[in-house]
Design a protein around this motif. Structure first.
Motif, short mmCIF file in Angstrom:
data_model
loop_
_atom_site.label_atom_id
_atom_site.label_comp_id
_atom_site.label_asym_id
_atom_site.label_seq_id
_atom_site.Cartn_x
_atom_site.Cartn_y
_atom_site.Cartn_z
N GLY A 87 39.86 38.21 28.84
CA GLY A 87 39.97 37.76 30.47
C GLY A 87 40.92 36.33 29.77
N GLY A 88 40.72 35.83 29.15
CA GLY A 88 41.76 34.57 28.27
C GLY A 88 42.61 34.85 27.97
N ARG A 89 43.22 35.76 27.62
CA ARG A 89 45.14 36.46 27.69
C ARG A 89 45.61 36.91 29.14
NH1 ARG A 89 43.03 39.43 23.17
NH2 ARG A 89 43.12 41.28 24.77
N GLN A 90 44.18 37.68 29.97
CA GLN A 90 44.66 37.45 31.21
C GLN A 90 44.58 36.28 31.70
OE1 GLN A 90 42.02 40.84 32.57
NE2 GLN A 90 43.17 40.92 34.54
N LEU A 91 43.95 34.82 31.71
CA LEU A 91 43.63 33.98 32.32
C LEU A 91 45.40 33.61 31.87
CD1 LEU A 91 41.01 32.70 32.57
CD2 LEU A 91 41.80 33.66 33.87
N THR A 147 35.63 38.83 37.82
CA THR A 147 34.87 38.30 38.82
C THR A 147 36.22 36.47 37.82
OG1 THR A 147 32.84 38.58 39.22
CG2 THR A 147 33.28 35.99 40.04
N ILE A 148 36.69 36.72 38.91
CA ILE A 148 37.72 35.19 38.91
C ILE A 148 37.88 34.44 39.80
CG2 ILE A 148 40.18 35.28 39.00
CD1 ILE A 148 40.71 38.21 38.27
N ALA A 149 37.48 33.13 39.36
CA ALA A 149 37.18 32.35 40.11
C ALA A 149 38.46 30.45 39.89
CB ALA A 149 36.02 31.82 40.55
N GLY A 167 43.59 18.80 38.29
CA GLY A 167 42.82 19.23 37.17
C GLY A 167 41.07 20.82 38.06
N TRP A 168 41.90 21.51 38.36
CA TRP A 168 41.83 23.32 38.51
C TRP A 168 41.00 23.69 38.18
CZ3 TRP A 168 44.80 25.07 43.49
CH2 TRP A 168 44.91 24.05 44.05
N GLN A 169 40.33 25.04 37.68
CA GLN A 169 39.93 25.38 36.75
C GLN A 169 40.15 27.25 37.21
OE1 GLN A 169 35.80 23.95 35.38
NE2 GLN A 169 37.42 23.30 33.60
N LEU A 170 40.95 27.92 36.28
CA LEU A 170 40.99 29.16 36.79
C LEU A 170 40.07 29.64 35.53
CD1 LEU A 170 42.27 31.39 38.26
CD2 LEU A 170 44.21 31.39 36.60
N MET A 171 38.94 30.77 36.64
CA MET A 171 37.54 31.17 35.87
C MET A 171 37.65 32.78 35.89
SD MET A 171 35.28 28.59 35.90
CE MET A 171 35.70 28.82 38.43
N LEU A 172 37.61 33.45 34.73
CA LEU A 172 36.93 35.15 34.96
C LEU A 172 35.77 34.97 33.84
CD1 LEU A 172 39.69 38.01 34.23
CD2 LEU A 172 37.68 37.74 33.02
N PHE A 173 34.71 35.77 35.00
CA PHE A 173 33.39 36.48 34.47
C PHE A 173 33.38 37.37 34.11
CE2 PHE A 173 31.30 32.17 35.53
CZ PHE A 173 32.41 31.75 36.32
#
Ligand code: ADP
Length: 595
Positions: free
Chosen positions: A40-44, A197-199, A261-267
């Motif tokens: 996920g980290g790599r994807q992000l 889940t991507i947020a 200050g956005w955060q792109l997250m992958l669960f």
């Protein structure tokens, strides 16, 4: 095969196996999550710059628009419809070319003068956006960046605002604000294909973009007072109530995006994690099953070997036991044998002793009888001897006195007495006589001869002697004829004495019978006399026992008869008859060739 009951050990093994499977599940989940997080980290890392560039791409657009003369003109003449119409068309053209959501111009108070969507029902024209932070920022001469839900269109978007100056060359006071709205809905659309889940969340942690529609406008953590106030004031999310996501959140990969200050997250997908965990658990279960099967096979094999060993040992033990038992039994038999031998030897010894004792007893009996006889003889002979002496003395006296007749009479008495003594002595000869050679004797003939000898006496005393048809009988015995007759005469005389003593009216008869019985020749002499009283029966065969008056019986008859019969291996017995009278039974062994 034995079925073993569930031992605590098996239960323990089952529990351990279950724990291992559960552990494998947990470990699998942990590893899968870590892997997915890393992925996920790599994807992000790929997704974030995409997003960034999409935003950055338009950042300069409002700045460039600020130099458009149409804008400055509209600000200068907000009431001129033709100028506004031209502005609207210009903005619409640029919006279509640059493919942004909307472009619009606001005057200093925030009122929208013209907009690319001037011909839409949700047009911004006439709306006041002074409350938006991007507006106030731009009004202060700085670029305003903002993300929020449009109050007019109800569509979310990224707003980039730049101040517009009256004179675009020298700056001066801000005359208006031009803003560009960019839709990020396309990103959401592309994220839909991901199973994770991507947020995208703002600096307050409020998620405003996500491929999970129900995650949108939810916060990562409960919002504090300040943040809530700010959201209400800026109408950032058009008054939406922002609820917090259920806590604690699953682990996620995160990357900062943009300048807000956005955060792109992958669960990572829970389904993926679970699938990996299940796979790991199944692998462990399979491994355990294989291990268990292997162990079971080895265990069975070992048990079979053990059983074989045990049965071999048992067989050997049984053989040993058998040998031992045989040895024991042999020893026992030998012991019994030697015991028997000992007993036999003792028996022989005893038999020998018995025989000697018997011989001694016979000898003693003979001696006793001899003593008795000596006493009897002394007594019997003493009387006549004394009488003879007295008669002889008297005879001498008579002769001396010249009385020869009387002397003669005395001599006659002496002769009588000596005759009597001779009779006694002649009877005793029966004892002294040596055994004759045993010959074949016709018993019927002996009975007849004896009967003939006593016949005169019977007739004289009026007693019948019945011998029946004895003459026709021919029974041969082994013995001595003279002595057999001596016994028979003695028995016949005793019977005659017994019957003769009875009254005249009493039946007076003596009956003799002869028969074979159980290998014996049997002579029965029955009389009609008084029978044998009990006290007499006890002494019947004793020498010198008599019930007859002195001079008539010596008491030697039965004693001598008995010894004669015994010498011929025969038997002599007496009994009383039920009808009265006595019966004497003489048994002699039949001649060997007798039937
Ligand atoms: P004896 O005739 O000289 O008395 P025995 O030895 O022959 O001597 O008999 C012994 C006794 O047995 C007799 O005195 C008699 O009492 C008894 N006795 C023998 N024969 C008979 C008989 N037939 N009936 C009754 N008593 C008998």
């Amino acid at each position: 095969m034995r079925t073993k009951p569930h031992t605590p050990l098996t239960s323990l093994a089952i529990i351990a196996a279950l724990l291992l499977v559960a552990g494998a599940y947990a470990l699998g989940a942990l590893r899968a999550r870590a892997d997915l997080l890393e992925q996920g980290g790599r994807q992000l890392e790929l997704m974030a710059p995409d997003l960034q560039s999409a935003i950055d791409k338009y950042e300069t657009l409002p700045f460039v628009l600020g130099f458009q003369p149409d804008l400055a003109e509209a600000i200068a003449h907000p009431g001129d419809a033709a100028i506004i119409a031209r502005l609207n068309r210009t903005l619409q053209t640029i919006q279509r070319q640059s493919q942004v959501g909307a472009i619009y111009l606001m005057d200093r108070s925030g009122l929208t003068l013209g907009s690319s969507n001037w011909d839409q029902p949700t047009t911004f024209v006439g709306k006041n956006f002074s409350y938006r932070p991007y507006f106030s920022e731009a009004q202060r001469g700085r670029p305003g960046l903002f993300y929020g839900i449009g109050t007019a269109t109800a569509e979310a978007g990224y707003f980039i605002a730049q101040p517009v100056y009256r004179d675009s060359t020298d700056g001066g006071p801000v005359a208006g604000v031009v803003a560009v709205k960019i839709s990020l809905a396309d990103f959401e659309q592309t994220w839909r294909s991901s199973e994770h889940t991507i947020a995208l969340a703002d600096r307050h942690g409020v998620i405003f973009l996500s491929n999970q529609p129900d995650w949108r406008y939810r916060s990562l953590r409960p919002l504090d007072k300040g943040a809530q106030q700010e959201l209400a004031q800026t109408q950032q999310y058009a008054g939406q109530h922002i609820a917090s996501l259920p806590q604690p959140l699953p682990e996620y990969a995160v990357r900062p995006v943009g300048k807000l200050g956005w955060q792109l997250m992958l669960f990572p997908s829970q389904v993926r994690v679970q699938r990996a965990a299940l796979l790991s658990a199944a692998g462990m279960a399979l491994l355990l099953a294989c291990g268990g099967a292997l162990w079971w096979a080895l265990h069975q094999r070992r048990r079979r070997l053990e059983e074989q060993k045990e049965s071999r040992a048992a067989l050997r033990q049984a053989a040993r036991d058998l040998e031992l038992r045989i040895a024991e039994r042999t020893a026992q038999l030998q012991a019994t044998n030697s015991d028997l031998e000992g007993k036999y030897a003792k028996l022989q010894q005893t038999e020998h002793m018995l025989r000697t004792t018997q011989n001694e007893l016979v000898q003693a009996g003979k001696l006793a009888m001899l003593g008795q006889m000596a006493a009897g003889i002394t007594h019997e002979l003493n009387q006549p001897l004394a009488a003879i002496r007295a008669f002889a003395d008297n005879a001498r006296t008579f002769l001396a006195r010249g009385r020869p007749e009387q002397a003669d009479a005395n001599l006659g008495h002496i002769s009588d007495a000596s005759a009597r003594m001779g009779a006694i002595i002649s009877q005793l000869k029966g004892f002294a006589r040596k055994d004759e050679a045993i010959t074949q004797v016709n018993l019927a003939r002996s009975v007849q001869a004896s009967a003939l000898l006593v016949d005169n006496d019977f007739k004289r005393r009026g007693v019948a002697l019945e011998t029946g048809d004895i003459g026709g009988n021919s029974i041969t015995v082994a013995g001595d004829a003279v002595r057999i007759e001596q016994v028979l005469i003695n028995l016949l005389r005793n019977a005659l004495d017994a019957v003769a003593g009875m009254e005249e009216s009493h039946p007076r008869a003596v009956t003799v019978t002869l028969a074979r019985a159980d290998g014996w020749a049997e002579v029965r002499i029955s009389d009609t006399g008084p029978g044998i009283p009990e006290q007499v029966a006890a002494h019947l065969f004793e020498p010198f026992y008599t019930t007859k008056p002195s001079g008539q019986g010596l008491g030697l008859g039965l004693a001598i008869s008995s010894s004669i019969v015994q010498a011929m291996n025969g038997q002599l017995a007496a009994q009383n008859l039920p009808q009265g009278g006595a019966q004497f039974i003489l048994r002699l062994p039949l001649q060997a060739n007798e039937p």
